[in-house]
Enzyme design. Structure first.
Site, PDB file in Angstrom:
ATOM      1  N   ASP A  97      39.828   3.572  -3.712  1.00  0.00           N
ATOM      2  CA  ASP A  97      39.133   2.865  -2.813  1.00  0.00           C
ATOM      3  C   ASP A  97      37.862   2.944  -3.220  1.00  0.00           C
ATOM      4  O   ASP A  97      36.849   2.055  -3.094  1.00  0.00           O
ATOM      5  CB  ASP A  97      39.363   2.685  -1.272  1.00  0.00           C
ATOM      6  CG  ASP A  97      40.776   2.121  -0.826  1.00  0.00           C
ATOM      7  OD1 ASP A  97      40.780   1.004  -0.789  1.00  0.00           O
ATOM      8  OD2 ASP A  97      41.724   3.014  -1.038  1.00  0.00           O
TER       9      ASP A  97
ATOM     10  N   GLY B  84      44.030  -3.469  -0.457  1.00  0.00           N
ATOM     11  CA  GLY B  84      43.861  -2.951  -1.845  1.00  0.00           C
ATOM     12  C   GLY B  84      42.315  -3.305  -2.236  1.00  0.00           C
ATOM     13  O   GLY B  84      41.977  -4.359  -1.841  1.00  0.00           O
ATOM     14  N   ALA B  85      41.698  -2.204  -2.714  1.00  0.00           N
ATOM     15  CA  ALA B  85      40.185  -2.487  -3.111  1.00  0.00           C
ATOM     16  C   ALA B  85      39.916  -3.908  -3.868  1.00  0.00           C
ATOM     17  O   ALA B  85      38.916  -4.655  -3.481  1.00  0.00           O
ATOM     18  CB  ALA B  85      39.545  -1.284  -3.608  1.00  0.00           C
TER      19      ALA B  85
ATOM     20  N   CYS C   8      51.117   4.009  -1.894  1.00  0.00           N
ATOM     21  CA  CYS C   8      50.669   3.180  -1.632  1.00  0.00           C
ATOM     22  C   CYS C   8      50.907   1.907  -2.391  1.00  0.00           C
ATOM     23  O   CYS C   8      51.790   1.863  -3.340  1.00  0.00           O
ATOM     24  CB  CYS C   8      49.138   3.299  -0.989  1.00  0.00           C
ATOM     25  SG  CYS C   8      48.550   1.879  -0.110  1.00  0.00           S
TER      26      CYS C   8
HETATM   27  C1  RUB Z   1      45.298   0.514  -0.456  1.00  0.00           C
HETATM   28  C2  RUB Z   1      44.884   1.677  -1.333  1.00  0.00           C
HETATM   29  C3  RUB Z   1      44.593   1.608  -2.770  1.00  0.00           C
HETATM   30  C4  RUB Z   1      43.462   1.131  -3.092  1.00  0.00           C
HETATM   31  C5  RUB Z   1      43.236   0.561  -4.785  1.00  0.00           C
HETATM   32  O1  RUB Z   1      45.235   0.731   0.749  1.00  0.00           O
HETATM   33  O2  RUB Z   1      44.653   2.853  -0.788  1.00  0.00           O
HETATM   34  O3  RUB Z   1      45.141   2.670  -3.581  1.00  0.00           O
HETATM   35  O4  RUB Z   1      42.695   0.263  -2.394  1.00  0.00           O
HETATM   36  O5  RUB Z   1      43.750  -0.555  -4.563  1.00  0.00           O
HETATM   37  P1  RUB Z   1      45.257  -0.473   1.873  1.00  0.00           P
HETATM   38  P2  RUB Z   1      43.523  -1.461  -6.027  1.00  0.00           P
HETATM   39  O6  RUB Z   1      46.855  -1.092   1.750  1.00  0.00           O
HETATM   40  O7  RUB Z   1      45.286   0.151   3.376  1.00  0.00           O
HETATM   41  O8  RUB Z   1      44.166  -1.329   1.813  1.00  0.00           O
HETATM   42  O9  RUB Z   1      43.864  -0.860  -7.211  1.00  0.00           O
HETATM   43  O10 RUB Z   1      44.336  -2.690  -5.581  1.00  0.00           O
HETATM   44  O11 RUB Z   1      42.151  -1.869  -5.775  1.00  0.00           O
END
Ligand code: RUB
Length: 273
Positions: free
Chosen positions: A175, A22-23, A100
């Site tokens: 992201d 997650g970003a 996700c």
């Molecule tokens: C995670 C993903 C999330 C974004 C946003 O992909 O696509 O939707 O990163 O997340 P992965 P956040 O699991 O491959 O990293 O809201 O936590 O920033």
């Protein structure tokens, strides 16, 4: 190798191996890693650990100029503002579909639930790494009704076919936020297009620090995530992310409020990083 270097390398590897996902979580972890090893070469190592993450780049740029504490405060501030806006748009009885695992999305749903909104969530399993299970567990833990669909059943969830109740809102994290739209987990564009076909509004829930004017490369991940020990002659592609055109987005909810995507981009002309 000293203790700090070991810890730094562990964070880099955890980001590379999607143990930190997650970003938002990646950007936070990268800041802590930079604190352990505040050098230019550390920034490069951290950025290359996850290519499709402008927020990671943006906060590391800031870390060279501002105290860490100040930068970290932004994450909580942004999430609180996002929570308040998401609370405004959720109506009792909503069925919200998400994909996700996005901290920005999950935290805002938990906040709305705790503030008394009555809604349920449809979520995808998110092949190949099943981040949907994490989303489902976190939402269920606070009593939100969750129904999981396999990724290929999204049209059923969005159209309400086969006697299922139809989802009436889609919340996706991001992201990367770019001028022409967003980049998020692979499957997001399919969801956006099916949402449009089924007249279900799509909201992007994301911290504005994911915005970038730079070109964002799409990360392709290890093939064994898709099929471990597959026969050699079978070609596999494993894109981890994809672009969603802004024309599919009803609004973006960030700490800057609930905005139409073009207005959001206009506001992002003056970025802090
Ligand atoms: C995670 C993903 C999330 C974004 C946003 O992909 O696509 O939707 O990163 O997340 P992965 P956040 O699991 O491959 O990293 O809201 O936590 O920033």
């Amino acid at each position: 190798m000293n203790e700090k270097e070991k810890k730094f390398n562990k964070i880099v590897n955890d980001i590379k191996q999607v143990k930190i996902q997650g970003a938002r979580n990646i950007a936070r972890a990268a800041l802590l890693a930079y604190k352990l090893s505040p050098k230019k070469s550390s920034i490069q190592k951290l950025i290359s650990a996850r290519a499709t993450e402008p927020m990671l780049k943006n906060v590391l740029k800031l870390a060279e100029k501002k105290p860490l504490k100040e930068i970290l405060k932004h994450f909580d501030f942004a999430q609180k503002e996002i929570n308040k806006s998401v609370f405004k748009i959720i109506k009792n009885g909503d069925i919200i579909l998400t994909h996700c695992h996005s901290t920005n999305v999950v935290q805002s749903l938990i906040y709305s639930k705790k503030q008394g909104k009555k809604f349920e969530v449809y979520n995808t399993e998110t092949r190949p790494l099943y981040q949907g299970r994490k989303t489902a567990i976190e939402l269920r833990r606070v009593g939100i009704k969750v129904t999981m669909f396999v990724d290929s059943a999204i049209d059923i969830a969005l159209s309400g076919s086969q006697k299922n109740k139809k989802a009436n809102k889609v919340f996706l994290g991001a992201d990367a936020l770019i001028e022409k739209g967003i980049i998020n987990k692979v499957g997001s564009s399919m969801i956006a297009k099916l949402a449009r076909l089924n007249k279900v509004p799509l909201y992007i829930i994301a911290d504005s620090w994911k915005f970038t004017k730079e070109k964002v490369p799409i990360e392709y991940r290890a093939l064994n995530e898709v099929w471990d020990k597959a026969p050699k002659e079978i070609k596999i592609k494993n894109p981890a992310f994809e672009f969603v055109n802004k024309k599919y987005i009803k609004a973006i909810i960030s700490e800057k409020g609930i905005l139409n995507y073009n207005n959001f981009v206009k506001k992002m002309k003056k970025v802090p990083y």
